[in-house]
Design a protein around this motif. Structure first.
Motif, PDB file in Angstrom:
ATOM      1  N   ASN A  12       0.734  -1.205   0.042  1.00 36.99           N
ATOM      2  CA  ASN A  12      -0.021   0.248   0.279  1.00 36.99           C
ATOM      3  C   ASN A  12       0.489   1.053  -0.503  1.00 36.99           C
ATOM      4  O   ASN A  12       0.835   1.758  -1.178  1.00 36.99           O
ATOM      5  N   SER A  25      -1.328  11.538  -0.085  1.00 35.23           N
ATOM      6  CA  SER A  25      -1.763  10.106   0.144  1.00 35.23           C
ATOM      7  C   SER A  25      -2.840   9.908  -0.738  1.00 35.23           C
ATOM      8  O   SER A  25      -3.127  10.808  -1.830  1.00 35.23           O
ATOM      9  N   SER A  47       0.110   8.470   3.822  1.00 36.45           N
ATOM     10  CA  SER A  47      -1.033   7.473   3.883  1.00 36.45           C
ATOM     11  C   SER A  47      -2.104   7.082   2.969  1.00 36.45           C
ATOM     12  O   SER A  47      -2.391   7.611   1.624  1.00 36.45           O
ATOM     13  N   VAL A  48      -2.734   5.524   3.238  1.00 36.49           N
ATOM     14  CA  VAL A  48      -4.135   5.618   2.543  1.00 36.49           C
ATOM     15  C   VAL A  48      -5.160   5.469   3.347  1.00 36.49           C
ATOM     16  O   VAL A  48      -5.117   4.866   4.411  1.00 36.49           O
ATOM     17  N   ILE A  80      -1.726   3.377   7.345  1.00 37.21           N
ATOM     18  CA  ILE A  80      -3.752   2.731   6.626  1.00 37.21           C
ATOM     19  C   ILE A  80      -4.697   2.601   7.052  1.00 37.21           C
ATOM     20  O   ILE A  80      -4.577   1.474   8.169  1.00 37.21           O
ATOM     21  N   VAL A  86      -1.379   0.237  11.054  1.00 38.55           N
ATOM     22  CA  VAL A  86      -2.663  -0.532  10.209  1.00 38.55           C
ATOM     23  C   VAL A  86      -3.984  -0.664  10.647  1.00 38.55           C
ATOM     24  O   VAL A  86      -3.895  -1.351  11.597  1.00 38.55           O
TER      25      VAL A  86
END
Length: 371
Positions: free
Chosen positions: A252, A292, A307-308, A325, A342
């Motif tokens: 990711n 992101s 970030s995701v 994430i 996460v």
């Protein structure tokens, strides 16, 4: 139209994503905020003209079956095409008899009934872009019995651990298949993608079932390397293998790099997924969002860096998210600082104001957890 049908197989014993696998199969993992891992092999097949696709499922199949639905969102030919979901013989993940050979034998009638003369097998935990119609043409032109897709990598000491490695001769013939134990940085990594005739596939499955109840398909292919003409074809481009928690995190984060993302995604090669109707993300004043991916339906009052962010995430005022994430429906409370984490679906991080993991050992917040 590609004169082959596709099989998307479930992950083997070399794949173990602790924590996240408790709730869904690897193929149903959320990826880059809006996709599932299963979207990549099915999209490759659909874009290549493969209109008959069989997807094998085993443990915790609900989320995957819900996501696949009828398969219409994958642009499969509506008249001749079909997305066929087939169950494993045993849905118990801890049962070591739960291998792909036993599942193929359990569903052999459905495989034998397919009219296409060739089959393309692809895994759900490998992420790459590949035109399978070109791969099939190369297979037919070469006259090989089996064609395998591989990628040469120079980071095999840190990545692709426990993945299959191909030993090739100078003519790209496959001599044997072994595991990557991280003892060398340069390896020829198998993408666990096979092209062969349907008749050969069926005969190999039946032969493997007679040899051992614990054989996986890769085992019988490895055993037949000296008897069959098995050739490797090099893949060039972005490849990620999700076979543990760290590799999921890295895959990711790596695709936040624009060049890598453009290598995987192409306007002429869409990655299809099941879409949800949702409003655009709302960004409040004075927030910072850098490098992101933020999905639709979010409310962003805090800062996001590298970030995701999945669909419907709520990030409260003063919160800071870095190198993390966040899966759909999560809530990040006021003044919460998250880094290298996460956060699974619908988790709430409100009371604990700081969660900081290491890039090599990211933290994991369980689904529906309250922290």
């Amino acid at each position: 139209m590609c004169n082959a049908f596709g099989i998307v197989n479930y992950e083997g014993p070399n794949v173990n994503v602790k924590g996240m696998e408790d709730y869904r199969p690897v193929s149903a993992f959320s990826f880059l905020g809006r996709y599932r891992l299963i979207d990549f092999p099915i999209s490759n097949m659909s874009n290549s003209g493969v209109n008959h696709i069989k997807v094998f499922v085993k443990t915790n199949p609900r989320s995957l079956i819900e996501h696949l639905g009828t398969g219409r969102h994958y642009n499969i030919n509506s008249k001749r095409g079909k997305l066929h979901i087939l169950p494993a013989k045993n849905m118990d993940d801890v049962d070591f008899y739960n291998n792909d050979i036993n599942s193929y034998m359990f569903n052999m009638q459905a495989i034998e009934d397919v009219n296409q003369p060739y089959v393309i097998l692809a895994p759900a935990h490998m992420i790459y872009r590949q035109d399978f119609s070109n791969l099939l043409d190369a297979h037919i032109e070469s006259g090989a019995d089996i064609t395998m897709l591989y990628q040469n990598v120079d980071n095999a000491k840190e990545a692709f651990i426990n993945c299959d490695v191909l030993n090739l001769n100078k003519q790209k013939g496959v001599l044997s298949i072994e595991k990557n134990r991280g003892n060398s940085k340069s390896k020829t990594i198998s993408l666990e993608t096979y092209v062969m005739s349907k008749n050969l596939f069926i005969s190999l499955v039946k032969k493997a079932a007679n040899i051992s109840s614990l054989y996986w398909f890769r085992d019988i292919v490895n055993e037949e390397c000296s008897e069959l003409d098995i050739r490797g074809v090099a893949h060039r481009g972005f490849v990620a293998c999700v076979n543990d928690f760290k590799s999921y995190f890295n895959a990711n984060i790596d695709l936040l790099d624009y060049d890598k993302a453009m290598d995987l995604f192409n306007s002429d090669w869409p990655i299809y997924t099941r879409t949800n109707d949702s409003c655009p993300t709302q960004y409040y004043s004075d927030v910072t969002v850098q490098n992101s991916m933020v999905s639709n339906g979010c409310i962003v009052e805090g800062d996001i860096v590298n970030s995701v962010i999945g669909r419907g995430v709520v990030i409260k005022k003063g919160a800071v998210i870095k190198n993390s994430i966040i899966l759909p429906g999560a809530i990040i409370g006021e003044d919460v600082h998250i880094e290298n984490v996460v956060v699974d679906k619908k988790a709430r991080i409100v009371r604990k104001k700081e969660l900081i993991g290491h890039p090599d050992q990211p933290l994991y917040v369980k689904r529906n957890d309250k922290i």
